[in-house]
Write a protein that holds these residues in place. Structure first.
Motif, PDB file in Angstrom:
ATOM      1  N   ALA A  57      -8.754   5.174  21.067  1.00  0.00           N
ATOM      2  CA  ALA A  57     -10.132   4.912  21.464  1.00  0.00           C
ATOM      3  C   ALA A  57     -10.809   4.119  20.363  1.00  0.00           C
ATOM      4  CB  ALA A  57     -10.880   6.217  21.711  1.00  0.00           C
ATOM      5  N   GLY A  58     -11.622   3.141  20.740  1.00  0.00           N
ATOM      6  CA  GLY A  58     -12.328   2.333  19.755  1.00  0.00           C
ATOM      7  C   GLY A  58     -11.516   1.147  19.273  1.00  0.00           C
ATOM      8  N   ASP A  59     -12.012   0.518  18.223  1.00  0.00           N
ATOM      9  CA  ASP A  59     -11.403  -0.684  17.649  1.00  0.00           C
ATOM     10  C   ASP A  59     -10.896  -0.404  16.244  1.00  0.00           C
ATOM     11  OD1 ASP A  59     -11.864  -2.731  19.676  1.00  0.00           O
ATOM     12  OD2 ASP A  59     -13.994  -2.424  19.259  1.00  0.00           O
ATOM     13  N   PRO A  60      -9.937  -1.201  15.770  1.00  0.00           N
ATOM     14  CA  PRO A  60      -9.469  -1.026  14.391  1.00  0.00           C
ATOM     15  C   PRO A  60     -10.615  -1.214  13.399  1.00  0.00           C
ATOM     16  CG  PRO A  60      -8.020  -2.516  15.604  1.00  0.00           C
ATOM     17  CD  PRO A  60      -9.231  -2.298  16.457  1.00  0.00           C
ATOM     18  N   LEU A  61     -10.748  -0.282  12.488  1.00  0.00           N
ATOM     19  CA  LEU A  61     -11.756  -0.359  11.432  1.00  0.00           C
ATOM     20  C   LEU A  61     -11.093  -0.647  10.091  1.00  0.00           C
ATOM     21  CD1 LEU A  61     -14.849   0.025  10.936  1.00  0.00           C
ATOM     22  CD2 LEU A  61     -14.303   2.387  10.298  1.00  0.00           C
ATOM     23  N   SER A  62      -9.982   0.035   9.823  1.00  0.00           N
ATOM     24  CA  SER A  62      -9.214  -0.229   8.605  1.00  0.00           C
ATOM     25  C   SER A  62      -7.767   0.156   8.842  1.00  0.00           C
ATOM     26  CB  SER A  62      -9.778   0.561   7.412  1.00  0.00           C
ATOM     27  OG  SER A  62      -9.521   1.937   7.556  1.00  0.00           O
ATOM     28  N   MET A  63      -6.902  -0.488   8.061  1.00  0.00           N
ATOM     29  CA  MET A  63      -5.479  -0.175   8.159  1.00  0.00           C
ATOM     30  C   MET A  63      -4.842  -0.382   6.798  1.00  0.00           C
ATOM     31  SD  MET A  63      -2.694  -1.517  10.907  1.00  0.00           S
ATOM     32  CE  MET A  63      -0.951  -1.174  10.710  1.00  0.00           C
ATOM     33  N   THR A  64      -4.072   0.619   6.358  1.00  0.00           N
ATOM     34  CA  THR A  64      -3.319   0.544   5.110  1.00  0.00           C
ATOM     35  C   THR A  64      -1.836   0.624   5.434  1.00  0.00           C
ATOM     36  OG1 THR A  64      -5.068   1.552   3.783  1.00  0.00           O
ATOM     37  CG2 THR A  64      -2.840   1.654   2.899  1.00  0.00           C
ATOM     38  N   VAL A  65      -1.077  -0.306   4.892  1.00  0.00           N
ATOM     39  CA  VAL A  65       0.359  -0.354   5.125  1.00  0.00           C
ATOM     40  C   VAL A  65       1.071  -0.278   3.786  1.00  0.00           C
ATOM     41  CG1 VAL A  65       2.261  -1.603   6.224  1.00  0.00           C
ATOM     42  CG2 VAL A  65      -0.059  -1.821   7.144  1.00  0.00           C
ATOM     43  N   ASN A  66       1.924   0.745   3.618  1.00  0.00           N
ATOM     44  CA  ASN A  66       2.734   0.896   2.412  1.00  0.00           C
ATOM     45  C   ASN A  66       4.178   0.534   2.742  1.00  0.00           C
ATOM     46  OD1 ASN A  66       0.539   1.962   0.852  1.00  0.00           O
ATOM     47  ND2 ASN A  66       0.836   3.915   1.875  1.00  0.00           N
ATOM     48  N   TYR A  67       4.688  -0.470   2.059  1.00  0.00           N
ATOM     49  CA  TYR A  67       6.056  -0.939   2.293  1.00  0.00           C
ATOM     50  C   TYR A  67       6.972  -0.171   1.350  1.00  0.00           C
ATOM     51  CZ  TYR A  67       3.458  -4.570   4.712  1.00  0.00           C
ATOM     52  OH  TYR A  67       2.592  -5.230   5.567  1.00  0.00           O
ATOM     53  N   CYS A  68       7.593   0.888   1.884  1.00  0.00           N
ATOM     54  CA  CYS A  68       8.327   1.848   1.051  1.00  0.00           C
ATOM     55  C   CYS A  68       9.743   1.410   0.708  1.00  0.00           C
ATOM     56  CB  CYS A  68       8.396   3.206   1.767  1.00  0.00           C
ATOM     57  SG  CYS A  68       6.817   3.818   2.373  1.00  0.00           S
ATOM     58  N   ALA A  69      10.387   0.700   1.627  1.00  0.00           N
ATOM     59  CA  ALA A  69      11.789   0.312   1.444  1.00  0.00           C
ATOM     60  C   ALA A  69      12.070  -0.904   2.313  1.00  0.00           C
ATOM     61  CB  ALA A  69      12.711   1.477   1.838  1.00  0.00           C
ATOM     62  N   GLY A 125       6.833  -9.032  -4.027  1.00  0.00           N
ATOM     63  CA  GLY A 125       6.742  -8.350  -2.745  1.00  0.00           C
ATOM     64  C   GLY A 125       5.552  -7.418  -2.682  1.00  0.00           C
ATOM     65  N   THR A 126       4.891  -7.382  -1.530  1.00  0.00           N
ATOM     66  CA  THR A 126       3.749  -6.493  -1.343  1.00  0.00           C
ATOM     67  C   THR A 126       4.216  -5.045  -1.311  1.00  0.00           C
ATOM     68  OG1 THR A 126       2.592  -8.188  -0.086  1.00  0.00           O
ATOM     69  CG2 THR A 126       1.806  -5.929   0.166  1.00  0.00           C
ATOM     70  N   VAL A 127       3.504  -4.184  -2.029  1.00  0.00           N
ATOM     71  CA  VAL A 127       3.787  -2.754  -2.031  1.00  0.00           C
ATOM     72  C   VAL A 127       2.824  -2.025  -1.103  1.00  0.00           C
ATOM     73  CG1 VAL A 127       3.907  -0.662  -3.443  1.00  0.00           C
ATOM     74  CG2 VAL A 127       4.695  -2.859  -4.373  1.00  0.00           C
ATOM     75  N   SER A 128       1.543  -2.368  -1.189  1.00  0.00           N
ATOM     76  CA  SER A 128       0.539  -1.718  -0.352  1.00  0.00           C
ATOM     77  C   SER A 128      -0.549  -2.723   0.002  1.00  0.00           C
ATOM     78  CB  SER A 128      -0.070  -0.511  -1.072  1.00  0.00           C
ATOM     79  OG  SER A 128      -0.982   0.166  -0.234  1.00  0.00           O
ATOM     80  N   LEU A 129      -0.938  -2.727   1.273  1.00  0.00           N
ATOM     81  CA  LEU A 129      -1.920  -3.674   1.802  1.00  0.00           C
ATOM     82  C   LEU A 129      -2.967  -2.906   2.603  1.00  0.00           C
ATOM     83  CD1 LEU A 129      -2.854  -6.562   2.976  1.00  0.00           C
ATOM     84  CD2 LEU A 129      -1.144  -6.156   4.740  1.00  0.00           C
ATOM     85  N   THR A 130      -4.237  -3.159   2.345  1.00  0.00           N
ATOM     86  CA  THR A 130      -5.310  -2.567   3.141  1.00  0.00           C
ATOM     87  C   THR A 130      -6.194  -3.677   3.681  1.00  0.00           C
ATOM     88  OG1 THR A 130      -5.358  -0.504   1.871  1.00  0.00           O
ATOM     89  CG2 THR A 130      -7.320  -1.043   3.141  1.00  0.00           C
TER      90      THR A 130
END
Length: 271
Positions: free
Chosen positions: A56-68, A209-214
């Motif tokens: 429900a609703g729209d994306p407000l924030s998103m964090t992606v952690n590239y673990c492996a 390489g990106t580790v974490s992106l918000t």
């Protein structure tokens, strides 16, 4: 008449629903040097959330952690609604392959964006029009060739090392090479579509390489659709590189002058 073929971005980020897990597949068209382009992975995760029946609703924030590393082929998405209230939802998504360990861990907040007072403090950057800005040449990484980059300022220049480091700031137009109307998944992907700032500073390619992106979204899906755009004007910069890690911040603007998204990330480098 022949049916219109899906855009490569839609093919790359396509997901299918399962009983307890969703499925996706890496795309050779959005491949970086040693794995999938992180923006396409993030967009795939976001698409699964947008298409989820409980969303429900729209994306407000998103964090992606590239673990492996993610290997070429299929992957599973374990999508969980962690907490919901009247105005927001908190989600967690784990990406894994072949029943193995988590390769990507994402959290996202969706929200009902209700009418309110508005004030855009940030100012739209001055820039030459898209049509009057030269495109950047194609490079080896396939993901980058799915986009057209037109640098207004701070073009990446690879060459002999210099005594003085170059600026990490860039201002550029970003669009899909095959034009596609911007939506939330493509905005998510474009928030990672910047060359590593360290490449600009050192004028050379180094392991990176990106580790974490918000990414923070400052527009609702219906507002973005009403913009009716196929490109953004973006600015990107870095503040520090220290002991193998460095940051990056960026803004993504509508050509109509609206700030659509801001993003920050931390990345690994070897130099």
């Amino acid at each position: 008449m022949h049916a219109k073929l899906p855009h490569l971005f839609d093919e790359a980020t396509r997901v299918t629903a399962g009983d307890s897990r969703w499925q996706g597949h890496t795309s050779d068209d959005y491949w970086a040097f040693v794995g999938p382009f992180g923006g396409a992975t993030a967009a795939t995760v976001l698409r699964a959330l947008i298409e989820h029946p409980e969303r429900a609703g729209d994306p407000l924030s998103m964090t992606v952690n590239y673990c492996a590393p993610i290997a070429k082929g299929a992957f599973d998405l374990d999508v969980r609604l962690v907490k919901a209230n009247r105005s927001s939802q908190h989600w967690c998504v784990e990406l894994s392959q072949d029943g193995g360990e988590v390769a990507t861990l994402a959290t996202a907040v969706f929200a009902e964006r209700r009418p309110s007072w508005s004030h855009q403090v940030a100012k739209f950057p001055d820039a030459t029009p898209f049509e009057q800005t030269l495109p950047f040449p194609k490079i080896k990484a396939s993901w980058a060739n799915q986009y057209e980059f037109r640098f207004v300022e701070g073009e990446m220049r690879i060459g002999p090392p210099q005594a003085e480091l170059a600026s990490t700031y860039s201002k550029l137009w970003i669009s899909d090479r095959v034009p596609r109307k911007l939506d939330m998944p493509s905005l998510m992907s474009m928030s990672d579509a910047f060359f590593g700032r360290i490449f600009h500073a050192r004028r050379e390619l180094v392991p990176f390489g990106t580790v974490s992106l918000t990414t923070y979204f400052h527009t609702a899906a219906d507002e973005l659709a009403a913009e009716d755009i196929t490109r953004v004007l973006a600015t990107a910069d870095a503040k520090i590189y220290h002991r193998s890690y460095g940051d990056q911040t960026a803004e993504l603007w509508s050509p109509n002058g609206r700030l659509l998204a801001t993003t920050t990330q931390i990345a690994y480098f070897k130099a």
